[in-house]
Design a protein around this motif. Structure first.
Motif: not given
Lengths: 411, 488, 496, 101, 187
Positions: B6, B74, B128, B137, B140, D65, E147-157, E159
């Motif tokens: 993204p 994203a 955040m 998010v 988190l 998460f 793939q989902s973790v590293f694209t859609t949830y990249l920011f969450a990852f 974080a």
């Protein structure tokens, strides 16, 4: 549901019928029997090798070369009185040996023993289950295997076993991280979690083995970490006879003790096999062109490599002194985890491009320098003199008050 | 197999990065320098980091003003005026909290740069939440904030109440988190996405005949939030935790948690699930009424100022929820204005409480405040102004805050709820004014409180923010008004 | 002089005073001097403003100035005066000045509270923005609370608390009602929400809504005024407050309530007024009778005046709600007159209290002998309060009753008995305090000082002059009353 | 899928309820933590169930998460328990006598 | 797909493990027994994951929860020696238990009722990305989640990195043994 067992196994491709179920059941039974049999052999092997190394004869009374000694010991244990200490937590005390044994058995299911064979029109892998999460099962089971030790130690209601429990849990958590990260390097190289794929990707000569491909470092880390997980010497602080009088199994006797024993040796064999799978190409090796016997050689290769590792474990036990507990922790946290992390980054980087690889290498280098300095500082601070300040109640006096007190004058 | 990473708008997440970077830098300094990091260095660093984050948010504001709202990473992060303003509030409040904590750390001798590391990271978590465009998010961010706070609450290791309060906070906080994320899971089941804009899009393009899953999800998320902001009946932890935590931490908790949590809840409930307002408004209304009344009522019978302020904070949470209840842009602006003005005031209040409470936090009896203003007119007047602002006295920001949410509620057809909260406000006004009066009591029992310069600065900022913007409310009002929530 | 600057100066003077007093701790004499001179200047300026306004004629607002402070909230600095408010402005300046001159001990904080109360009251009288009005209205609460709670009599805490809680409780209803009006305006006319008086006058609420809003206003202003069932804080507060505080409370703050009710209730919500008229008038009459009755049996002079104030306020509200133009004029005039008379009464009682240490009637007797001038002053003021023809009280009460009688004879008839009661209890009290034989300390009471005489002189003069020549005020008041009533009539019609 | 999603969701709700009940009634801090873990597991199960029935992987990513959060919470929580316990030899919340709530 | 009966059996087994384990956690008096019970629940949940094609999560569930979290619990229990029995028959607060019964019953019942009224799942399918298809090609579960973790949830990852750091720093701060002197440069 079936997917978990069947991901790569051609056995299930055409659907499940009676034959398939029978074959699957036979695989399980054969694996179980072979494992049990090999454990007795392993115990004999260990005792024999150590005696040789120590210029002793070792077991030699029962069977040829004392081969049946283990069986005899087992029968003896079976008939011994089953003691449960008064202070013990009875339920947990009885549960613990099984918790130790079951993960050891399950882990073996992911090990490919040979290539595929075809019987009665069904082609199948010589592996109990080729799951898509393959190698994660190893991590999961190694995580679970510690419960046997922890709970056995705790439930004995006795001091040394309890210390053993605490040690075991700390040790397990400490080495799990390094173990996981080396497994990740293997997975990175393969692009799959399936052990079948991991083995397949190493085919075609020993230079394709992960041992070589990934550099020797992951293998070394894995070997150390897995040894620690197994509580094998030189990392056997959990059951150190000289410190803890046997540790968690001090209070065990009879069949339950035998189960622990069984679990430990079974784990040794399984982990040797896993190591072969991950780093030494599993069953791969030169296959002579002998009709109808092609299936046999991979198995032999596999067995050979595994035995070599079993021997290595025995050798460690005979040759290396036991680590001190704090050294064990230091090694885990301060050496292995950073090293495995750095190596994982390196592998990942080079998989993307050399530029990434070198820059990550540089970063790792910088990180290691920083880490070294941080450890150094941490150590010096630890040993620094603990000046004792006067306190008011529980709280140390503020320094400016202190200064007045010590200087004896008020500016 | 190709993975499209993204795109990242670094300016959008710059304040978060700055705070986390500052936290990391402090950690590195602590790890790599021979001598221990001095309190001065730690304070200056974290204050500077917060200042930079604030300045960055100014640039963000002008960027968004000229280019419009967007999402980045994203759709995980919303880049809109609302988020920027909330972020800026958090940065400023954290700056004040850092300065306020400086004197406490110096006095209490709980040295350790970890305090600042945790404070900055927790504030980043709150940011955040403020900028989140995804339920995960939000979760988190909430957890980063909460976990940082659990430790900060337990930070005074010379006092057992501190760690006990942390334990209590942690258990109920964990409960709240579980409720929230369960609600998020159900919402995901109801809409098929965790992105807030995605949820809003789904809601806009589908008519849901049976919104059962969503209603349950929204209800649980709301209850989780109610726990975090200590709305009645989910408030039981807060007086104990407020009392047990070190006072500067309590100030941080009372301000930044509210900013973050309210930003998150506004985004979720109004931004994403505004169309389901009929489902969640009754619940919010109950929270509003209970919080305002019980907060005010129970504050009356407190004899410990930190507990009193805890109940007062519960009362304020009720008012902030009123903006949520209205479920309109005006309500969003109202709540935003409320937290914006409440944050510096409450931090300053707890700074005074910290100074007065002594090193061991054992001088929090209300009786100890009698005659404070007689002996120390400036400090007393400052506390009086801070309390009056919280009471909603005219020509302080506190009044406009209440006015803003009240207008929003009345605008949304809630004159009845407006009347109810105003009655509660008058009860609350009573306990504030009683405390203020005791400051001016001739009975002189207050010991002299020394006010170090950093604390004095924090108090001055709090007082001036309440007074200056009380007389000249335009700037903050238009800021809150123009902080538009991202809508798809 | 028709510049809005005049009003701003009016507001700034006390602020300057507060600032000056905060600079350094002046001694008591100097403190009083600074504050009093500023309020005297304020009085002068307000007179100039009155002349300036009157010279312009008409009933609309003059000297207006408007500046938006917060557009989305509809908050604007919107000031101006008309025939109704100008005299209240003068009254504010006058009473503050006299309170400072006649009843201040010069304590710094005390004087600052008085000045703050002055600016708050004044601000409320000159604003045309409801929100700003509310801000000032609420602001009065803080200084008056502290005046009572910190400087009052023995039961001051409870009295201050009662006062504070009642008023705060009431004002919430005003706020909600006001916000409702503003929001309705926005819903109808669009644009930003606004609380400007002229704009809100355009809003036509449904009768039911108007009634609810008016009820809210009635609660808020009824507490402040005080209107009958909401009055119970006032006797305690008036009695416990220091003299200056009592003066400000009864002469000014009570007017704030009635002023608000007239300007924002009666003028803005005619539909509501129509519905609540009988009830409010009944309450007003009950207030008159109850106040008079309790005053008659009061054992304390301050309480007596407090209850008589309740009765007077009853007249004011009766006049405003009778729906008659004449009565409304009378009510406005009565506001001013009552302010002057009650301030004078409290000043006198304060003097007695200072001399004798008590304001209990039982402890006072035969003061006429040792203090003839004091007695004379008291007589004039008292007679004004009773409504003796030729003194100011008469004219206003007469107008109220006249207007009310034309519209609603029954209520007016009952209310008239209140006038008789007033004569009874005041004369009786006078008799007990001043007649008879002075014994003990009462015999040695000092007569009115020069200062007291000079302070009371303007009040007495006003009582006499306005009694003889009420047109001085009425010709300014009337157009404005007409404007606001027609104004509301227009909007009333326009809304249908 | 042959097992309806509703079964799993009900199972998850039940698990969540048991966890919540334990959290509200037990006094041992450690067991209360375990109850929080039960609740988070219920959440995970819910996410996975929805993920499966929506054919959408986001739910599974979310579980990832949640697990991280659970781990972090436990780390800090147990550290606090240790800190409290070092000062006073008990781990039941009711024994935290210095704060009356 | 396989037959219904094995699936049913697996579900029943998982449900039994989950429920029995959970009830064990809240009823056992000894924290160690509760922890063992917790393992049972966790494994049950893992089985339920497998049943629902979430293989990766099933493995992670065992590794993270059973392998690390519960071990940590046990470590702390043993480290502190707090394995004495808690008297569960004493009510913590008068009326707290009935209240807990009531509130939990109402909540769970409410959720289930809501879910059933809401038709259990109402969301749109494949908004973010299908479980087994990514960019048009069929991939396995692990890949899809990754793939989902590293694209859609990249920011969450990313974080989570902050989350874990803050947790580690916090744990160190709290558990660090008190020494009599802690730097004197604060003054």
């Amino acid at each position: 549901m079936s997917v978990i067992l069947a991901a790569g196994d051609p056995l299930y491709v055409l659907g499940v019928d009676v034959t398939v179920v029978v074959i699957a059941a036979i695989k399980v039974l054969v694996a179980f029997a072979a494992l049990m049999g090999s454990v007795t052999l392993m115990i004999w092997f260990e005792r024999k090798v150590i005696s040789d190394m120590q210029s002793r004869i070792g077991p030699n009374r029962w069977g040829p070369f004392g081969l049946l000694q283990t069986l005899a010991d087992g029968i003896k244990l079976f008939f011994k009185e089953d003691l449960i200490p008064a202070q013990a937590d009875r339920f947990t005390f009885k549960l613990a040996p099984y918790l130790a044994l079951i993960p050891a058995l399950i882990t073996f299911t992911i090990v490919p023993v040979g290539n595929s064979v075809t019987i009665a029109g069904h082609t199948f892998l010589l592996q109990v289950a080729d799951t898509p999460i393959g190698i994660l099962l190893l991590l999961a089971m190694s995580g679970l295997s510690v419960y046997g030790v922890i709970l056995a130690g705790w439930s004995s209601g006795s001091k040394y076993p309890l210390i053993s429990s605490v040690r075991a849990s700390a040790q397990m958590i400490s080495y799990e991280a390094a173990l996981g990260m080396t497994v990740v390097t293997v997975v990175l190289a393969t692009g799959s979690l399936s052990t079948h794929d991991i083995v397949a990707s190493q085919a075609g000569g020993f230079w394709n083995w992960n041992l070589i491909r990934l550099g020797v470092v992951p293998f070394v880390i894995f070997l150390i970490a897995i040894t620690a997980e197994l509580n094998r010497p030189p990392f056997d602080v959990v059951e150190a006879e000289s410190e803890l009088v046997g540790g968690f199994h001090t209070e065990y006797s009879s069949l339950r003790f035998a189960l622990f024993f069984l679990a430990e040796f079974m784990n040794t064999i399984t982990m040797s096999a896993v190591m072969v799978t991950l780093f030494f190409g599993g069953p791969s090796g030169p296959v002579p062109n002998i009709p109808h016997l092609e299936w046999l050689f991979p198995i032999l290769w596999f067995l050979g490599k595994t035995v070599a590792f079993c021997f290595a474990y025995v050798w460690f036990r005979a040759a290396l002194p036991r680590f001190r507990y704090d050294q064990l922790m230091d090694l885990g946290w301060k050496r292995l985890i950073p090293l495995s992390l750095a190596w994982m980054l390196l592998v990942a980087g080079f998989l993307v491009s050399p530029a990434w690889g070198f820059s990550l290498a540089a970063i790792s280098l910088l990180g290691s320098v920083a880490l070294t300095r941080a450890f150094e500082i941490g150590t010096t601070r630890e040993v620094g003199p603990d000046a004792v300040l006067p306190t008011v109640g529980e709280r140390p006096l503020p320094p400016y008050v202190l200064r007045r007190l010590t200087d004896g004058e008020d500016n | 197999m190709t993975i499209t990473m993204p795109s990242v708008n670094y300016l959008a997440i710059a304040p978060i990065l700055v705070l986390l970077g500052g936290s990391l830098a402090l950690m590195m300094i602590a790890a790599l320098t021979k001598s221990r990091v001095s309190l001065g260095v730690a304070t200056v660093t974290s204050a500077a980091v917060c200042a930079v984050a604030t300045i960055v948010s100014v640039f963000q504001w002008s960027d968004v003003s000229s280019h419009g709202e967007s999402t980045t990473l994203a759709h995980a992060v919303a880049y809109d005026g609302f988020g920027i303003v909330a972020t800026a509030i958090i940065a400023v409040t954290t700056l004040l909290a850092t300065l306020s904590a400086r004197d406490w750390i110096a006095r209490a001798r709980t040295v350790g740069v970890e305090f600042h590391i945790l404070l900055l990271a927790a504030a980043a978590g709150a940011m955040m939440m403020a900028q989140a465009n995804d339920l995960i998010v939000v979760f988190l961010g909430l957890e980063i904030l909460s976990i940082g706070l659990y430790v900060l609450v337990a930070y005074d290791r010379h006092r057992s109440t501190s760690s006990e309060a942390a334990l209590k906070y942690l258990l109920l906080g964990g409960f709240a988190s579980a409720l929230f994320i369960y609600g998020a899971a159900l919402t995901y089941g109801g809409t098929g996405t965790t992105t807030l804009t995605g949820i809003a899009y789904f809601m806009a393009h589908n008519f849901i005949l049976q919104p059962g899953v969503l209603v349950a999800g929204v209800g649980l998320m709301l209850v989780g939030f109610a726990f975090k902001v200590a709305a009645v009946p989910f408030h039981t932890w807060s007086p104990d935790v407020y009392e047990g935590a070190p006072s500067p931490v309590t100030g941080f908790m009372a301000s930044v948690v509210k900013v973050g949590a309210f930003a998150g809840v506004l985004r979720i409930l109004i931004g994403a699930l505004g169309t389901q307002a009929t489902a969640w408004r009754p619940l919010v209304a109950a929270l509003v009424i209970l919080s305002t009344f019980l907060g005010a009522g129970l504050a009356l019978v407190q004899s410990n100022i930190k507990r009193l302020l805890a109940y007062s904070s519960i009362n304020h949470a009720g008012f902030m929820l009123l903006g949520l209840w209205s479920a309109t842009p005006r309500g969003v602006a109202g709540t935003l204005y409320y937290v914006m003005t409440y944050a510096p005031v409450v931090v300053a209040t707890f700074t005074i409480v910290s100074l007065r409470g002594g090193v061991n936090e054992d001088l929090h009896e209300l009786g100890g405040y009698r005659g404070l203003a007689r002996r120390q007119p400036l400090l007393g007047a400052a506390l009086a102004v801070l309390l009056l602002s919280q009471a909603g006295a005219p020509f302080t920001t506190g009044f406009y805050a209440k006015f803003a949410v009240l207008t929003a509620a009345v605008d949304a057809g809630g004159a009845w709820i407006g009347v109810a909260v105003m009655v509660a406000a008058s009860i609350a006004g009573y306990f504030y004014i009683r405390l203020v009066l005791s400051l001016y009591d001739t009975h002189d029992s207050a010991e002299v409180v020394t006010v170090p310069r950093t604390s004095a600065f924090v108090i001055a900022v709090g007082v001036l923010s309440a007074l200056v913007f009380g007389v000249w409310p335009g700037p903050l009002e238009s800021l809150a008004q123009h902080a538009v929530l991202l809508l798809p | 002089m028709r510049s809005p600057l005049l009003i701003i100066v009016l507001l700034l003077l006390p602020v300057i005073g507060i600032a000056t007093l905060s600079v350094r701790p002046w001694d008591a004499r100097m403190t009083t001097r600074i504050a009093a001179s500023l309020t005297v200047v304020q009085l002068a300026v307000s007179l100039v403003a009155a002349v300036g306004y009157h010279s312009r004629g008409g009933g609309a607002f003059g000297l207006t100035y408007r500046r938006v402070l917060a557009s989305s909230w509809g908050l604007s600095f919107d000031i101006g005066i008309d025939g109704i408010s100008i005299f209240l402005v003068i009254l504010t300046a006058l009473v503050t000045a006299l309170a400072l001159l006649g009843a201040s001990h010069g304590e710094r904080t005390f004087v600052r509270w008085i000045l703050l109360l002055n600016v708050a009251t004044l601000g409320a009288f000159v604003t045309r923005d409801l929100l700003l009005f509310f801000l000032f209205f609420e602001l009065t609460l803080i200084p008056s609370y502290f005046l009572i709670a910190n400087y009052g009599g023995p039961a001051r805490s409870a009295a201050a608390l009662k006062f504070f809680v009642y008023t705060l409780f009431g004002s919430g209803f005003f706020l909600v009602g006001m916000v409702y009006l503003g929001v309705r305006h926005q819903h109808i006319f669009g644009g930003d929400v606004t609380f400007a008086y002229d704009e809100l006058a355009k809003v036509a609420l449904s009768p039911a809504a108007a009634t609810w809003v008016l009820v809210g206003f009635l609660i808020a202003f009824g507490v402040k005024s005080p209107l009958f069932p909401l009055h119970s804080w006032s006797p305690a507060a008036y009695a416990e407050a220091p003299t200056a505080g009592s003066m400000m409370l009864s002469a000014l703050l009570a007017k704030l309530g009635t002023y608000g009710l007239l300007r924002f209730g009666v003028a803005l919500l005619p539909d509501g007024v129509d519905r609540v008229r009988p009830y409010v008038m009944t309450l007003a009459v009950i207030g008159i009778l109850y106040g008079s009755g309790v005053a008659a049996v009061s054992k304390n002079l301050k309480r007596l005046v407090a209850y008589s104030s309740l009765a007077q306020v009853g007249f004011i509200i009766l006049g405003m709600f009778s729906g008659s133009l004449v009565a409304t004029n009378g009510a406005v005039l009565l506001m001013f007159n009552h302010g002057i008379i009650t301030a004078a009464l409290f000043l006198l009682i304060g003097g007695l209290e200072r001399r004798r240490g008590t304001s209990d009637i039982a402890g006072l007797a035969g003061l006429q002998g040792p203090a003839p001038v004091l007695a004379a002053l008291f007589t004039v003021v008292m007679l004004g309060s009773i409504g003796l023809p030729g003194l100011s009280g008469f004219v206003s009460e007469f107008l109220v009753l006249l207007g009310a009688f034309n519209a609603h004879p029954w209520w007016a008839a009952v209310a008239t008995t209140g006038v008789i009661f007033a004569a009874l209890y005041l004369l009786w009290a006078y008799q007990r305090v001043f007649h008879g034989v002075a014994e003990g300390d009462n015999a040695t009471v000092a007569d009115a000082t020069i200062r007291e005489r000079s302070v009371l002189a303007p009040l007495v003069a006003a009582i006499v002059v306005l009694g003889l020549y009420p047109a001085l005020l009425l010709r300014t008041i009337e157009p404005s009353v007409v404007t606001s009533v027609t104004h509301s009539a227009v909007s009333h019609g326009g809304g249908q | 899928m042959t097992i309806p999603a509703s079964w799993f969701l009900t199972l998850a709700a039940l698990l969540f309820g048991i966890g919540a009940f334990g959290l509200l009634t037990r006094r041992s801090a450690l067991i209360m933590f375990m109850c929080v873990e039960l609740m988070l597991n219920a959440v995970n199960l819910t996410f996975v169930t929805f993920s499966n029935s929506l054919h959408d992987v986001a739910g599974q990513a979310s579980v990832f998460f949640v697990m991280v959060v659970a781990a972090a919470e436990v780390t800090v929580g147990l550290a606090i328990v240790v800190a409290v316990f070092r000062r006073r030899q008990s781990n039941t919340v009711d024994d935290l006598s210095e704060l009356k709530g | 797909m396989t037959a219904t009966v094995p699936d049913l059996l697996v579900f029943l087994a998982a449900a039994a493990m989950v429920v029995v384990g959970a009830i064990g956690v809240i009823t056992f008096r000894n924290p160690v027994h509760s922890a063992i019970s917790l393992i049972l629940t966790l494994l049950g949940v893992a089985v339920a994951f497998i049943e629902q094609e979430a293989h990766f999560l099933a493995a992670v569930q065992v590794i993270v929860y059973a392998g690390a979290i519960v071990v940590l619990f046990l470590f702390v229990i043993m480290f502190l020696g707090v394995d004495e029995r808690e008297d569960v028959t004493v009510e913590p607060l008068i009326g707290q238990r009935p209240l807990a019964y009531a509130s939990v019953f109402v909540t769970v019942g409410g959720i289930v009722a809501m879910l059933s009224r809401g038709g259990w799942v109402t969301g749109a399918s494949t908004v973010t990305g299908p479980t087994a298809v990514y960019n048009g090609s069929t991939v396995d579960n692990v890949t899809a989640v990754g793939q989902s973790v590293f694209t859609t949830y990249l920011f969450a990852f990313e974080a989570t990195a902050a989350l874990l750091i803050i947790a580690v720093v916090g744990a160190v701060v709290l558990a660090r043994r008190e020494r009599s002197v802690e730097g004197g440069e604060s003054a």
